[in-house]
Design a protein around this motif. Structure first.
Motif, short mmCIF file in Angstrom:
data_model
loop_
_atom_site.label_atom_id
_atom_site.label_comp_id
_atom_site.label_asym_id
_atom_site.label_seq_id
_atom_site.Cartn_x
_atom_site.Cartn_y
_atom_site.Cartn_z
N PRO A 137 0.87 -1.29 0.04
CA PRO A 137 0.20 0.06 0.10
C PRO A 137 0.95 1.33 -0.02
N PHE A 138 0.49 2.26 -0.43
CA PHE A 138 1.09 3.54 -0.53
C PHE A 138 -0.04 4.71 0.22
N ASN A 139 0.62 5.60 0.62
CA ASN A 139 0.08 6.95 1.27
C ASN A 139 0.24 8.10 0.93
N ILE A 140 -0.80 9.08 1.14
CA ILE A 140 -0.18 10.51 0.63
C ILE A 140 -0.44 11.38 1.74
N TYR A 141 0.39 12.51 1.92
CA TYR A 141 -0.01 13.50 2.93
C TYR A 141 0.16 14.82 2.07
N PRO A 142 -0.98 15.67 2.58
CA PRO A 142 -1.93 15.58 3.38
C PRO A 142 -2.98 14.49 2.87
N THR A 143 -3.63 14.04 4.13
CA THR A 143 -4.32 12.79 3.74
C THR A 143 -5.29 12.73 3.09
N ASN A 144 -5.58 12.15 2.00
CA ASN A 144 -6.74 11.83 1.11
C ASN A 144 -6.93 13.03 0.18
N GLN A 145 -5.76 13.91 -0.05
CA GLN A 145 -6.38 15.06 -0.93
C GLN A 145 -5.02 15.51 -1.84
N VAL A 146 -5.56 15.97 -2.87
CA VAL A 146 -4.44 16.36 -3.87
C VAL A 146 -4.92 17.92 -4.24
N GLN A 148 -3.86 21.50 -6.08
CA GLN A 148 -3.29 22.10 -7.35
C GLN A 148 -1.87 22.97 -6.72
N CYS A 149 -0.85 22.68 -7.30
CA CYS A 149 0.41 23.34 -7.05
C CYS A 149 0.67 23.49 -5.66
N SER A 150 0.15 22.58 -4.84
CA SER A 150 0.55 22.52 -3.26
C SER A 150 1.27 21.29 -2.95
N PRO A 151 2.66 21.32 -2.49
CA PRO A 151 3.41 20.26 -1.96
C PRO A 151 2.63 19.17 -1.27
N SER A 152 2.80 17.84 -1.94
CA SER A 152 2.25 16.60 -1.39
C SER A 152 3.41 15.57 -0.95
N ARG A 153 3.12 14.54 -0.20
CA ARG A 153 4.15 13.63 0.19
C ARG A 153 3.59 12.14 -0.11
N PHE A 177 0.16 10.51 -17.14
CA PHE A 177 1.78 11.01 -17.22
C PHE A 177 2.41 10.12 -15.98
N THR A 178 3.76 10.21 -15.91
CA THR A 178 4.63 9.64 -15.05
C THR A 178 4.76 10.68 -13.95
N ILE A 179 4.58 10.02 -12.68
CA ILE A 179 4.94 11.03 -11.58
C ILE A 179 6.54 11.16 -11.12
N PRO A 180 7.08 12.16 -11.27
CA PRO A 180 8.74 12.18 -10.91
C PRO A 180 8.94 11.69 -9.41
N THR A 192 9.09 5.71 4.17
CA THR A 192 9.79 6.39 3.15
C THR A 192 8.99 7.07 1.98
N GLY A 193 9.51 7.93 1.54
CA GLY A 193 8.78 8.78 0.43
C GLY A 193 9.38 10.04 -0.09
N PHE A 194 8.72 10.73 -0.97
CA PHE A 194 9.29 11.95 -1.69
C PHE A 194 8.31 12.80 -1.64
N ASN A 195 8.72 14.24 -1.90
CA ASN A 195 7.82 15.32 -1.96
C ASN A 195 7.31 15.40 -3.48
N TRP A 196 6.17 15.92 -3.83
CA TRP A 196 5.60 15.87 -4.96
C TRP A 196 4.59 17.14 -5.21
N THR A 197 4.78 17.99 -6.14
CA THR A 197 4.15 19.36 -6.44
C THR A 197 3.11 18.87 -7.58
N PRO A 198 1.89 18.45 -7.32
CA PRO A 198 0.88 18.18 -8.53
C PRO A 198 0.67 19.43 -9.50
N SER A 199 1.00 19.28 -10.77
CA SER A 199 1.00 20.35 -11.46
C SER A 199 -0.65 20.01 -12.51
N VAL A 200 -1.58 19.67 -11.62
CA VAL A 200 -2.75 19.06 -12.35
C VAL A 200 -3.80 20.09 -11.93
N ARG A 201 -4.55 20.36 -13.07
CA ARG A 201 -5.61 21.57 -12.66
C ARG A 201 -6.76 21.11 -11.65
#
Length: 463
Positions: A137-146, A148-153, A177-180, A192-201
């Motif tokens: 399983p994988f998780n995202i933070y902030p929990t259960n939300q994406v 726009q242009c806001s950093p997620s983990r 697309f592939t998430i870098p 273990t994880g990485f930070n990602w800024t979603p450039s999705v409208r």
């Protein structure tokens, strides 16, 4: 006509500019998705094999008690083959999204809209009482939300992953697309994880798919609705930012609901570049269309009659059209000339005056004057001023027009009167000015008229 030409030119320019973004291949479902039946996909166009297809479950499970029997299907085409057939182990009324790729990148063949599995007599491909789960399983933070242009983990348990993890973003009916994967770090309570800024409208439906060395989708998937956030930020968005795409969806014709309604079909979705040769061909065709439309527009413009230019306005000579009578020579009622009619003098009550031996006196006052004396305007029936001892606040100017005093008035009238004083009219002098014409220097100086107020020399006091 000009508007249609302009629209065609804009369309040709759009095709030319977007030709570099057009994929050289697409995919089509050649069989209807049915429960536990074979599903066939055909590639058309000139992609770069080998091809692969990713089928992602979408929506809640259709079985009773929400038993989830669906897993992500990752199927590779054999060699350079342009078609593939495999069993779809999904129950009836299951929803799914399909993404087709080639060796140049993920989602290069397009992404379908949400499709649905139709019923069949075979249900042996799944266990309706046993839930399935992804390999990790994988998780995202902030929990259960994406946002726009806001950093997620994005984070996971490293002990469950084989090889390097990978993540993909899928927009149904849009771009995938592939998430870098950024710098991988360890964070307390977040693994273990990485930070990602979603450039999705904002407003897009985004499915995040996780995988590892075992293949795409081994970490499962999760759908999100991209939010704008409390303080909307669009700094990360560009013209190439992933979003839903207008037009017919990828995959051709397939059912999208339990009633069997199908997609509109038409031209398959062509999202991103995969073959430079095909892009060059489309760009050349678009250039030929632009040249043809441009030449047609120039010829049309030269042969079209020129519109009459506006004539200059001559303020000295006037416009010859001004001599023509107006369509309706009769003036409106509000513009018809009318003569000025002066109101005739009104005889007011003579309670103030009484004729006595050719003289008139104001009742109750010491003022006496000659009624035959001419006024400054050459007439004796103009009102004249006088000083009275009346205590009445209203005007005491008498009317000297020779009218007989109304009944009930006497020469010795006092301040107490039984009948009210009628309203008096204020004298109005009207002077009509006329144009003197052109001035003549030989006429000499004209006499000057000076008007002086009355001297009141003929007023005598009574003894």
């Amino acid at each position: 006509m000009r508007r249609s030409l302009q629209a065609l030119l804009e369309l040709a320019v759009y095709l030319a500019l977007s030709s570099s973004l057009v994929s050289g291949f697409s995919f089509t479902f050649t069989s209807q998705p049915q429960q536990c039946s074979d599903l066939s996909i055909q590639i058309s166009g000139s992609g770069t094999p080998p091809y692969s297809v990713l089928i992602i479950p979408y929506g809640p499970p259709p079985l009773p008690n929400n038993v989830e029997t669906r897993t992500i299907v990752y199927q590779e085409f054999s060699g350079n083959s342009s078609s593939v057939t495999f069993q779809l182990k999904y129950p009836t009324n299951s929803q799914f999204v399909t993404v087709v790729s080639d060796s140049t990148g993920f989602g290069t063949g397009g992404t379908s809209v949400v499709a649905i599995v139709m019923d069949s007599s075979d249900s042996s491909c799944y266990n309706a009482t046993q839930n399935v789960s992804p390999d990790f399983p994988f998780n995202i933070y902030p929990t259960n939300q994406v946002v726009q242009c806001s950093p997620s983990r994005l984070w996971w348990n490293s002990s469950q992953v084989q090889g390097s993890p990978n993540f993909q973003g899928v927009i149904p009916g849009g771009q995938s697309f592939t998430i870098p994967v950024g710098q991988i770090t360890q964070v307390a309570n977040e693994g273990t994880g990485f930070n990602w800024t979603p450039s999705v409208r904002a407003g897009s439906t985004l499915i995040i798919v996780a995988g590892d060395g075992r293949g795409l989708g081994t970490g499962g998937s999760a759908p999100y609705s991209v939010q704008a956030g409390s303080y909307p930020n669009s700094s990360c968005l560009t013209d190439n930012s992933p979003s839903s795409t207008a037009g017919p969806p990828a995959g051709g014709v397939y059912p999208t609901n339990t009633s069997g309604d199908e997609t509109s079909g038409g031209t398959p979705f062509l999202p991103t570049p995969s073959n430079p040769a095909s892009g060059g061909i489309i760009g050349g065709l678009a250039a030929l269309v632009i040249l043809a439309l441009g030449g047609f527009y120039i010829i049309r413009r030269r042969t079209a009659p020129r519109s009459q230019k506006e004539r200059p306005v001559d303020l000295l000579q006037g416009d010859p059209d001004d001599n023509e009578p107006p369509p309706n020579a009769e003036l409106l009622q509000y513009y018809r000339p009318e003569p000025f009619l002066a109101t005739a003098p009104t005889e007011v009550s003579s309670a103030y005056a009484q004729e006595d031996g050719g003289r008139r006196s104001v009742a109750g006052s010491n003022l006496r004057y000659d009624s035959t004396m001419d006024s400054r305007y050459g007439t004796s029936d103009r009102r004249q001023s006088g000083v009275t001892t009346f205590s009445d606040p209203r005007s005491a100017t008498p009317e000297l027009d020779g009218a007989t005093a109304p009944s009930g008035s006497t020469a010795g009238m006092t301040n107490s009167r039984k009948s009210p004083m009628p309203r008096q009219l204020r004298p109005i002098n009207i002077i009509q000015h006329e144009d003197a014409g052109l001035s003549n220097a030989d006429d000499g100086e004209q006499p000057e008229t000076i008007e002086l107020p009355p001297a009141y020399t003929n007023i005598r006091r009574t003894s």
